[in-house]
Design a protein around this motif. Structure first.
Motif, short mmCIF file in Angstrom:
data_model
loop_
_atom_site.label_atom_id
_atom_site.label_comp_id
_atom_site.label_asym_id
_atom_site.label_seq_id
_atom_site.Cartn_x
_atom_site.Cartn_y
_atom_site.Cartn_z
N THR A 193 -10.26 62.24 -62.28
CA THR A 193 -9.90 63.65 -62.09
C THR A 193 -11.07 64.56 -62.49
OG1 THR A 193 -8.89 63.67 -64.29
CG2 THR A 193 -7.45 63.25 -62.42
N PHE A 194 -11.89 64.12 -63.43
CA PHE A 194 -13.04 64.91 -63.87
C PHE A 194 -14.05 65.09 -62.74
CE2 PHE A 194 -17.35 65.06 -65.83
CZ PHE A 194 -17.21 66.22 -66.58
N HIS A 195 -14.26 64.03 -61.97
CA HIS A 195 -15.28 64.06 -60.92
C HIS A 195 -14.71 64.33 -59.52
CE1 HIS A 195 -18.54 62.61 -63.49
NE2 HIS A 195 -17.73 61.65 -63.92
N ASP A 196 -13.56 63.73 -59.22
CA ASP A 196 -13.11 63.63 -57.83
C ASP A 196 -11.97 64.57 -57.47
OD1 ASP A 196 -14.88 61.39 -57.87
OD2 ASP A 196 -13.23 60.15 -58.64
N GLY A 197 -11.23 65.06 -58.46
CA GLY A 197 -10.07 65.89 -58.19
C GLY A 197 -8.79 65.18 -58.56
N GLU A 198 -7.68 65.87 -58.43
CA GLU A 198 -6.37 65.35 -58.82
C GLU A 198 -5.73 64.59 -57.67
OE1 GLU A 198 -3.73 64.52 -61.67
OE2 GLU A 198 -5.27 66.05 -62.05
N PRO A 199 -5.40 63.31 -57.87
CA PRO A 199 -4.73 62.55 -56.80
C PRO A 199 -3.26 62.96 -56.71
CG PRO A 199 -4.92 61.19 -58.76
CD PRO A 199 -5.65 62.49 -59.06
N PRO A 200 -2.58 62.65 -55.62
CA PRO A 200 -1.15 62.96 -55.50
C PRO A 200 -0.34 62.29 -56.60
CG PRO A 200 -2.07 62.42 -53.35
CD PRO A 200 -3.14 62.12 -54.36
N ALA A 201 0.85 62.83 -56.88
CA ALA A 201 1.71 62.32 -57.95
C ALA A 201 2.13 60.88 -57.67
CB ALA A 201 2.93 63.21 -58.09
#
Length: 408
Positions: A113-121
């Motif tokens: 999440t720090f580098h790539d973004g938040e994945p779906p739940a």
């Protein structure tokens, strides 16, 4: 990524109602039951072998264990990185690795999440769908693990070239979460080439293991190199002048070697027992070899030619692979595979001792969500699960695996 399926060891006693049947029916019912018992026993043995081969300790036979909640699959990405002369990059995992120890793998890893973004739940079916988050993870992990930067220059749009010392410093900073990958790229005047990635199946780990993954696989083609321009090509030939760095390890943190070889060469090395390939890597390399290596038959990996190819032929073979990947029902860009050991037929193990992995199911999360996602229905993988890892792998048709080929 392939991991184990829960061992099946519990067998119900023969029902007393069978004893009350007429003798002929009782004989048929008892024989059928005993055959099912043998099927369960052989399947349990195969599953225990698969568990041990993947680095986990199987539960002792007959030991009851409290059922734990299924671990949610972690989002991850992996890249089949194709070199300028159509070879594929594999990295060898360190012996101390908690998963796939000593195996040869494609570059890749978990979404950050720090580098790539938040994945779906976790509960969302979109967690198992290609997205910008998965693509960023694929490009970042390839950079961290091999030093090859799949990024474009903001000005000219060609692959960015960063001096070796700056690249190595960037690998350390990004791996250590000292600076976001996108920020570091921007400082170098580049952006991740997410559009250059082509989805090439998704793999979902079965449900009973501590570590589960939903892994998006991608193809990425580094530009072909030649002093001769492509005739009538729309591609910008300035790409042919880009210097592709030699892949290097991450200093032994996760990998000990990094090397490009033809897909057929990797497959042959695995079949000879000289390297460890897990079924997903073996299966995908087999598909690539059908288009890149001009084999005399689908599994004749030793028949690959050693002659260098002109640039136009390299490009033609890439086009063939891409057309294959984008077709099918569903296309290979959409296939989702959760490998499962198939029960032995009629209580008989294969004469060669190998087990059959079915590739047709997409995994429980997608089945429960009724997404309609599918795997590969017409092919299976044969494998001999050893303690050190999978051995004697082969890709065969489902008809051959299930023993349903018509007799001549």
């Amino acid at each position: 990524m392939l991991t184990c399926i829960k061992c099946i060891t519990h067998v119900k006693p023969i029902s007393t109602s069978i004893l009350q049947l007429p003798s002929q029916i009782r004989l048929f019912a008892t024989t059928s039951f005993l055959r099912d018992q043998q099927d369960d026993k052989l399947l349990a043995e195969a599953l225990r072998g698969q568990t041990e081969s993947n680095g986990f300790t199987p539960m002792a036979p007959g030991k009851q264990k409290e059922k734990k909640a299924t671990a949610p699959p972690r989002p991850s990405s992996s890249v089949l990185l194709v070199s300028p002369n159509n070879q594929v990059l594999l990295l060898q995992r360190v012996k101390q690795s908690s998963s796939f120890a000593s195996a040869h793998v494609f570059p890749g890893g978990n979404v950050s999440t720090f580098h790539d973004g938040e994945p779906p739940a976790v509960e969302s079916p979109d967690r198992h769908v290609d997205s910008e988050v998965y693509r960023m993870a694929a490009i970042r992990e390839t950079f961290e693990e091999s030093g090859i930067l799949l990024a474009r220059n903001n000005g000219f749009g060609r692959l960015i070239e960063v001096p070796e010392a700056e690249r190595e410093e960037g690998r350390r900073l990004v791996h250590g979460d000292k600076v976001p990958f996108t920020q570091w790229l921007a400082q170098k005047g580049g952006r991740a080439d997410t559009e250059g990635l082509t989805p090439f199946t998704r793999w979902v780990t079965p449900t009973n293991v501590p570590k589960r993954f939903t892994t998006q696989m991608y193809l990425y083609f580094l530009p072909t190199l030649s002093s001769t321009p492509l005739s009538g090509a729309a591609q910008d030939d300035s790409e042919a002048e880009v210097k592709i760095p030699i892949p290097t390890t991450d200093g032994g943190l996760e990998h000990t070697t990094a090397r490009f070889l033809p897909a057929s060469a990797w497959l042959r090395l695995a079949q000879e027992g000289r390297i460890i390939l897990f079924p997903p890597q073996f299966f995908l390399l087999h598909q690539v070899a059908q288009h890149f290596d001009d084999l005399s038959s689908p599994t004749a990996y030793e028949s690959i030619s050693r002659e260098s190819l002109p640039r136009e032929e390299l490009e033609a073979r890439r086009k063939s692979l891409l057309e294959f990947v984008k077709n099918g029902d569903p296309p290979w860009t959409e296939k989702c595979i959760s490998p499962s050991v198939q029960p032995p037929r009629d209580g008989k193990r294969r004469e060669d001792g190998r087990v059959v992995l079915g590739l047709n199911r997409p995994g429980p999360e997608l089945e429960e969500a009724k997404t309609g996602r599918k795997g590969v229905a017409d092919q299976c993988v044969l494998v001999d699960f050893k303690k050190e890892g999978p051995r004697r792998l082969a890709v065969i048709s489902r008809e051959e695996a299930m023993g349903t080929l018509p007799k001549l």
